[in-house]
Design a protein around this motif. Sequence first.
Motif, PDB file in Angstrom:
ATOM      1  N   PRO A   1       1.102  -1.203  -0.111  1.00  0.00           N
ATOM      2  CA  PRO A   1      -0.040   0.086   0.007  1.00  0.00           C
ATOM      3  C   PRO A   1       0.846   1.395   0.028  1.00  0.00           C
ATOM      4  CG  PRO A   1      -1.146  -1.581   1.513  1.00  0.00           C
ATOM      5  CD  PRO A   1       0.525  -2.249   1.050  1.00  0.00           C
ATOM      6  N   GLN A   2       0.276   2.328  -0.567  1.00  0.00           N
ATOM      7  CA  GLN A   2       0.856   3.600  -0.830  1.00  0.00           C
ATOM      8  C   GLN A   2       1.235   4.050   0.671  1.00  0.00           C
ATOM      9  OE1 GLN A   2       2.035   4.588  -3.696  1.00  0.00           O
ATOM     10  NE2 GLN A   2       1.148   3.000  -4.801  1.00  0.00           N
ATOM     11  N   GLU A   3       0.625   3.883   1.523  1.00  0.00           N
ATOM     12  CA  GLU A   3       0.621   4.458   2.838  1.00  0.00           C
ATOM     13  C   GLU A   3       1.943   3.826   3.769  1.00  0.00           C
ATOM     14  OE1 GLU A   3      -2.034   3.370   1.714  1.00  0.00           O
ATOM     15  OE2 GLU A   3      -3.619   4.997   1.584  1.00  0.00           O
ATOM     16  N   VAL A   4       1.961   2.745   3.372  1.00  0.00           N
ATOM     17  CA  VAL A   4       3.159   1.783   3.906  1.00  0.00           C
ATOM     18  C   VAL A   4       4.486   2.354   3.180  1.00  0.00           C
ATOM     19  CG1 VAL A   4       4.320  -0.476   4.337  1.00  0.00           C
ATOM     20  CG2 VAL A   4       1.603  -0.525   4.509  1.00  0.00           C
ATOM     21  N   LYS A   5       4.529   2.259   2.109  1.00  0.00           N
ATOM     22  CA  LYS A   5       5.642   2.902   1.363  1.00  0.00           C
ATOM     23  C   LYS A   5       5.999   4.205   1.805  1.00  0.00           C
ATOM     24  CE  LYS A   5       4.708   0.181  -2.772  1.00  0.00           C
ATOM     25  NZ  LYS A   5       4.319   0.532  -4.470  1.00  0.00           N
ATOM     26  N   LEU A   6       4.835   5.281   1.885  1.00  0.00           N
ATOM     27  CA  LEU A   6       5.425   6.508   2.344  1.00  0.00           C
ATOM     28  C   LEU A   6       5.771   6.618   3.563  1.00  0.00           C
ATOM     29  CD1 LEU A   6       5.502   9.634   1.743  1.00  0.00           C
ATOM     30  CD2 LEU A   6       2.847   9.697   2.376  1.00  0.00           C
ATOM     31  N   GLY A   7       5.209   5.776   4.529  1.00  0.00           N
ATOM     32  CA  GLY A   7       5.719   5.706   5.979  1.00  0.00           C
ATOM     33  C   GLY A   7       6.955   4.987   6.032  1.00  0.00           C
ATOM     34  N   LEU A   8       7.465   3.829   5.469  1.00  0.00           N
ATOM     35  CA  LEU A   8       8.557   3.630   5.345  1.00  0.00           C
ATOM     36  C   LEU A   8       9.535   4.428   4.944  1.00  0.00           C
ATOM     37  CD1 LEU A   8      10.764   1.098   5.736  1.00  0.00           C
ATOM     38  CD2 LEU A   8      10.103   0.306   3.641  1.00  0.00           C
ATOM     39  N   GLY A   9       9.268   5.325   3.968  1.00  0.00           N
ATOM     40  CA  GLY A   9      10.120   6.233   3.323  1.00  0.00           C
ATOM     41  C   GLY A   9      10.568   7.530   4.457  1.00  0.00           C
ATOM     42  N   VAL A  10       9.468   7.934   4.965  1.00  0.00           N
ATOM     43  CA  VAL A  10       9.631   8.803   6.179  1.00  0.00           C
ATOM     44  C   VAL A  10      10.638   8.313   7.256  1.00  0.00           C
ATOM     45  CG1 VAL A  10       8.337  10.274   7.960  1.00  0.00           C
ATOM     46  CG2 VAL A  10       7.509   9.928   5.454  1.00  0.00           C
ATOM     47  N   MET A  11      10.236   6.966   7.617  1.00  0.00           N
ATOM     48  CA  MET A  11      11.128   6.627   8.705  1.00  0.00           C
ATOM     49  C   MET A  11      12.834   6.284   8.411  1.00  0.00           C
ATOM     50  SD  MET A  11      10.515   2.752  10.624  1.00  0.00           S
ATOM     51  CE  MET A  11      11.018   1.974   9.324  1.00  0.00           C
ATOM     52  N   ILE A  12      12.937   5.943   7.170  1.00  0.00           N
ATOM     53  CA  ILE A  12      14.257   5.849   6.607  1.00  0.00           C
ATOM     54  C   ILE A  12      14.621   7.027   6.574  1.00  0.00           C
ATOM     55  CG2 ILE A  12      15.589   5.195   4.630  1.00  0.00           C
ATOM     56  CD1 ILE A  12      13.831   2.864   4.245  1.00  0.00           C
ATOM     57  N   GLY A  13      14.193   8.241   5.980  1.00  0.00           N
ATOM     58  CA  GLY A  13      14.484   9.579   5.924  1.00  0.00           C
ATOM     59  C   GLY A  13      14.859  10.132   7.516  1.00  0.00           C
ATOM     60  N   MET A  14      13.939   9.806   8.271  1.00  0.00           N
ATOM     61  CA  MET A  14      14.356  10.212   9.649  1.00  0.00           C
ATOM     62  C   MET A  14      15.476   9.727  10.213  1.00  0.00           C
ATOM     63  SD  MET A  14      10.566  10.353  11.342  1.00  0.00           S
ATOM     64  CE  MET A  14      11.136  10.683  12.895  1.00  0.00           C
ATOM     65  N   VAL A  15      15.898   8.597  10.156  1.00  0.00           N
ATOM     66  CA  VAL A  15      17.315   7.917  10.162  1.00  0.00           C
ATOM     67  C   VAL A  15      18.349   8.564   9.480  1.00  0.00           C
ATOM     68  CG1 VAL A  15      18.269   5.693  10.261  1.00  0.00           C
ATOM     69  CG2 VAL A  15      16.064   5.867  10.894  1.00  0.00           C
ATOM     70  N   LEU A  16      18.361   8.738   8.339  1.00  0.00           N
ATOM     71  CA  LEU A  16      19.268   9.344   7.446  1.00  0.00           C
ATOM     72  C   LEU A  16      19.612  10.829   7.518  1.00  0.00           C
ATOM     73  CD1 LEU A  16      18.740   7.322   4.107  1.00  0.00           C
ATOM     74  CD2 LEU A  16      20.383   6.977   5.902  1.00  0.00           C
ATOM     75  N   TYR A  17      18.277  11.566   8.105  1.00  0.00           N
ATOM     76  CA  TYR A  17      18.562  12.953   8.146  1.00  0.00           C
ATOM     77  C   TYR A  17      19.781  13.375   9.049  1.00  0.00           C
ATOM     78  CZ  TYR A  17      16.607  17.730   8.281  1.00  0.00           C
ATOM     79  OH  TYR A  17      16.716  19.176   8.095  1.00  0.00           O
ATOM     80  N   PRO A  18      20.213  13.001   9.753  1.00  0.00           N
ATOM     81  CA  PRO A  18      21.370  13.476  10.801  1.00  0.00           C
ATOM     82  C   PRO A  18      22.538  13.448   9.768  1.00  0.00           C
ATOM     83  CG  PRO A  18      19.959  12.296  12.202  1.00  0.00           C
ATOM     84  CD  PRO A  18      19.574  11.977  10.698  1.00  0.00           C
ATOM     85  N   VAL A  19      22.639  12.419   8.890  1.00  0.00           N
ATOM     86  CA  VAL A  19      23.856  12.225   7.944  1.00  0.00           C
ATOM     87  C   VAL A  19      23.764  13.388   6.911  1.00  0.00           C
ATOM     88  CG1 VAL A  19      24.977  10.788   6.120  1.00  0.00           C
ATOM     89  CG2 VAL A  19      23.812   9.634   8.182  1.00  0.00           C
ATOM     90  N   LEU A  20      22.540  13.768   6.370  1.00  0.00           N
ATOM     91  CA  LEU A  20      22.677  14.848   5.385  1.00  0.00           C
ATOM     92  C   LEU A  20      22.549  16.126   5.889  1.00  0.00           C
ATOM     93  CD1 LEU A  20      19.418  16.358   4.973  1.00  0.00           C
ATOM     94  CD2 LEU A  20      19.085  13.976   4.545  1.00  0.00           C
ATOM     95  N   ILE A  21      22.164  16.552   7.055  1.00  0.00           N
ATOM     96  CA  ILE A  21      22.187  17.756   7.637  1.00  0.00           C
ATOM     97  C   ILE A  21      23.445  18.430   7.915  1.00  0.00           C
ATOM     98  CG2 ILE A  21      22.184  17.398  10.114  1.00  0.00           C
ATOM     99  CD1 ILE A  21      19.778  19.684   8.000  1.00  0.00           C
ATOM    100  N   ALA A  22      24.386  17.285   8.093  1.00  0.00           N
ATOM    101  CA  ALA A  22      25.749  18.037   8.352  1.00  0.00           C
ATOM    102  C   ALA A  22      26.583  18.083   6.768  1.00  0.00           C
ATOM    103  CB  ALA A  22      26.749  16.873   8.981  1.00  0.00           C
ATOM    104  N   GLN A  23      25.831  17.765   6.021  1.00  0.00           N
ATOM    105  CA  GLN A  23      26.704  18.046   4.631  1.00  0.00           C
ATOM    106  C   GLN A  23      25.867  19.222   3.764  1.00  0.00           C
ATOM    107  OE1 GLN A  23      29.243  16.056   3.420  1.00  0.00           O
ATOM    108  NE2 GLN A  23      29.362  14.722   5.327  1.00  0.00           N
TER     109      GLN A  23
END
Length: 279
Positions: A53-75
């Motif tokens: 489902p699209q909701e699951v994909k979007l939720g998984l993408g947001v979760m992965i984005g929150m995990v990766l956000y500290p990596v990109l914010i320093a760059q």
Amino acid sequence: MGAAEAQELVAALRHELGIQLDFTQILLAFALLMARVLPVIILTPFLGGETTPQEVKLGLGVMIGMVLYPVLIAQVREIPISAVLFIALMLKELFLGLTLAFIVGMVFDAANSAGNLIDSMSGTNQAQLMVPQMGQNASLFSNLQQQMATVLFLTLGGHHIVFQVLGESLTQIPLDQYPRFSHGTWGFFETMLRIFGDMIRIALALASPVLLATFMVDLALGMINRVAPQVQVFFVAMQIKPVVTVLIMVTAIHLIIDRVIGEYGVMFRWLKRAFELLS
């Protein structure tokens, strides 16, 4: 509460939380990150493919984005607010995400193609089954190869490596920068062509035991037809070739599994090579 007091309250809240970036910059950076992450989630079979489902994909993408956000914010230094520049960065992120999804899916697509070859040679392509990862009907051995490739990938922890490469790509190519093509533009596109050629090679390698066996059956039936033309070899082949195919698949399943595991290593090497050429 007036506008000035609201701005002061937001500024005080940002200071207390230690937020140094503007909220607009945070939202723009997160949108660019989603443009790189979502193609991988949507297009790769091991994350569910088209049936999730699209909701699951979007939720998984947001979760992965929150995990990766500290990596990109320093760059990231500053995301342009201009519409033209932001759209250009968005297209760049979509290109990187599609590139990552294409390379990660090479073994799965090769397994699907190998299964289609096996079904065409054995005559079992008339039977169709629903493949959840593909979101459509597929023939028997195509379904088997696809499911086997997905299970092996998840069992070996390949999804962890994909997310690791995704995080490393944020340091190699930050969100606010464009690919530099350190070894030239042609080097990257040549690599993509080689990956496509590898996909065909893997498909032929996975289907080769059955292709060889069905060829020998056709050769034997052809010789019988020359000796005894009254024998209806076409109808005989429709009964013999599926049985031979099943026996060969059961006998050579360990060889196929070992080959798929080895090709995963090739896939990850291509993945790192492609992003090295882009950075």
